[in-house]
Design a protein around this motif. Sequence first.
Motif, short mmCIF file in Angstrom:
data_model
loop_
_atom_site.label_atom_id
_atom_site.label_comp_id
_atom_site.label_asym_id
_atom_site.label_seq_id
_atom_site.Cartn_x
_atom_site.Cartn_y
_atom_site.Cartn_z
N ASP A 30 -0.80 -46.32 25.27
CA ASP A 30 -0.22 -47.66 25.31
C ASP A 30 1.16 -47.71 24.68
N ALA A 31 1.52 -46.67 23.92
CA ALA A 31 2.85 -46.63 23.30
C ALA A 31 3.92 -46.10 24.24
N VAL A 32 3.50 -45.54 25.38
CA VAL A 32 4.46 -44.99 26.33
C VAL A 32 5.25 -46.12 26.98
N THR A 33 6.57 -46.02 26.98
CA THR A 33 7.42 -47.03 27.61
C THR A 33 8.42 -46.36 28.53
N GLY A 34 8.93 -47.11 29.50
CA GLY A 34 10.01 -46.64 30.34
C GLY A 34 9.61 -45.89 31.58
N LEU A 35 8.36 -45.96 31.98
CA LEU A 35 7.96 -45.31 33.22
C LEU A 35 8.53 -46.07 34.42
N TRP A 36 8.61 -45.36 35.54
CA TRP A 36 9.17 -45.99 36.74
C TRP A 36 8.36 -47.20 37.19
N HIS A 37 7.02 -47.09 37.18
CA HIS A 37 6.20 -48.10 37.83
C HIS A 37 5.84 -49.27 36.92
N GLN A 45 10.30 -39.51 23.86
CA GLN A 45 8.87 -39.63 23.62
C GLN A 45 8.21 -38.30 23.99
N PRO A 46 7.17 -37.90 23.26
CA PRO A 46 6.55 -36.59 23.52
C PRO A 46 6.18 -36.37 24.98
N ILE A 47 5.65 -37.39 25.66
CA ILE A 47 5.22 -37.20 27.04
C ILE A 47 6.41 -36.93 27.96
N PHE A 48 7.56 -37.56 27.66
CA PHE A 48 8.74 -37.32 28.48
C PHE A 48 9.35 -35.95 28.18
N GLY A 49 9.25 -35.52 26.92
CA GLY A 49 9.72 -34.17 26.61
C GLY A 49 8.95 -33.12 27.39
N ILE A 50 7.64 -33.31 27.48
CA ILE A 50 6.80 -32.38 28.25
C ILE A 50 7.14 -32.44 29.73
N MET A 51 7.25 -33.66 30.25
CA MET A 51 7.49 -33.82 31.68
C MET A 51 8.82 -33.22 32.10
N VAL A 52 9.88 -33.48 31.32
CA VAL A 52 11.20 -32.98 31.71
C VAL A 52 11.25 -31.46 31.64
N TRP A 53 10.54 -30.88 30.66
CA TRP A 53 10.54 -29.43 30.53
C TRP A 53 9.76 -28.78 31.66
N ASN A 54 8.56 -29.28 31.93
CA ASN A 54 7.76 -28.70 33.01
C ASN A 54 8.45 -28.81 34.35
N ASN A 55 9.09 -29.95 34.60
CA ASN A 55 9.81 -30.13 35.86
C ASN A 55 10.97 -29.16 35.99
N ALA A 56 11.71 -28.96 34.90
CA ALA A 56 12.84 -28.03 34.94
C ALA A 56 12.37 -26.60 35.19
N VAL A 57 11.27 -26.22 34.57
CA VAL A 57 10.73 -24.87 34.78
C VAL A 57 10.36 -24.66 36.24
N GLU A 58 9.61 -25.61 36.80
CA GLU A 58 9.20 -25.48 38.20
C GLU A 58 10.40 -25.50 39.14
N ALA A 59 11.36 -26.38 38.87
CA ALA A 59 12.55 -26.46 39.72
C ALA A 59 13.37 -25.18 39.62
N GLY A 60 13.54 -24.67 38.41
CA GLY A 60 14.32 -23.45 38.24
C GLY A 60 13.71 -22.26 38.97
N ARG A 61 12.40 -22.14 38.88
CA ARG A 61 11.72 -21.05 39.58
C ARG A 61 11.83 -21.22 41.10
N GLN A 62 11.71 -22.45 41.57
CA GLN A 62 11.83 -22.69 43.01
C GLN A 62 13.24 -22.37 43.50
N VAL A 63 14.24 -22.80 42.75
CA VAL A 63 15.62 -22.51 43.14
C VAL A 63 15.87 -21.01 43.18
N SER A 64 15.41 -20.30 42.16
CA SER A 64 15.60 -18.85 42.13
C SER A 64 14.95 -18.19 43.34
N ARG A 65 13.73 -18.59 43.64
CA ARG A 65 13.01 -17.99 44.77
C ARG A 65 13.73 -18.26 46.09
N LEU A 66 14.12 -19.49 46.32
CA LEU A 66 14.72 -19.86 47.60
C LEU A 66 16.10 -19.24 47.78
#
Length: 334
Positions: free
Chosen positions: A305-312, A233-254
């Motif tokens: 309302d079309a978004v499905t599969g969230l944790w909560h 789903q588009p929202i999950f594509g955005i979320m997974v990409w943004n999270n990977a970018v932030e995580a990758g930068r954090q890992v590189s820095r640390l």
Amino acid sequence: MFDERWSAEAFEVATAVRSMLEGKCDESVVRAAEAAEDGLAPEVEKQLRSFGAYDLPNEPELLAAVSMELGRALAPVPWAEVAAVRAALGVEDAAYALDVAPPYGPGSAVVPTSSGLGLVANVGPRERTAAGDVLVRIDDAAPETRWGGDDARRLRALMRLLAAARVAGAASKLVEIGVAYAGERTAFGRPIGSYQAVSHKLADAAIAAEGAELLVRKTAWLAGREGAGSAPQPIFGIMVWNNAVEAGRQVSRLVHQCMGGFGATLEYPAQLYSRRIRSWALRLGRSGETYREVARILLDPAERDAVTGLWHEEQGLTIPRWARELDLTTNPRE
């Protein structure tokens, strides 16, 4: 119920790819590709084609698992860009070029048009990136629209998943490099990893890398539930990409903080990973732009309302009152 592990088939494929890449895509191969004019490793490409990596069925878990292993090995091949187009549009030997110049190698590139997607020849001036690979600046063209807006959204979401998997794989390997260094390097008669100032940073890096991998698996699993030929789903594509970018930068820095100047030396592999993570992070749009896409989805009742599969909750999103009021203030309804 979501299982945080790969499916048995995806795990088997990922294990086979990792085994195949050992000895065939090591540090020397990555460095040789970086020095090559085209930035590619033809032997690795040959091995992947013999393995059947370009002929995998359009199952998001399989594709994400392979992309993660290629990221771990820094494989100098444009597999993710080609696999996304093949899976989403059924086009062979064409590279993704919706948000960035396509990689050198494939014969064609899929580009955005005013109403969807078009196909152009992948030719033009070459430009080497900080990752050591080569992108093609396609000459201005006005291709005929061959696919519509829904195809564009599906392709973009799938590309974000595969790109996130590639970054997550590289980040995971970079953590391993940092941990190995901290276990070997000594200060005051003890490995530096025994000091909390170092071990806590590496623990934070490991948490970030594992979190990125988990969200990749979650997104791939959700996409697979939609059926054959599906994409996130588009929202999950955005979320997974943004999270990977932030995580990758954090890992590189640390990791670089733990390794000091030694991690930045050209002779050591850490900089190979951190440079590629930083460069890949710029390929699919700035975080601010993609977060605005999330906001537009959340504020549109039909899309929300079309978004499905969230944790909560299984379906839909509950928008806080202040967000609804802000939307009405900035976008008054008639």
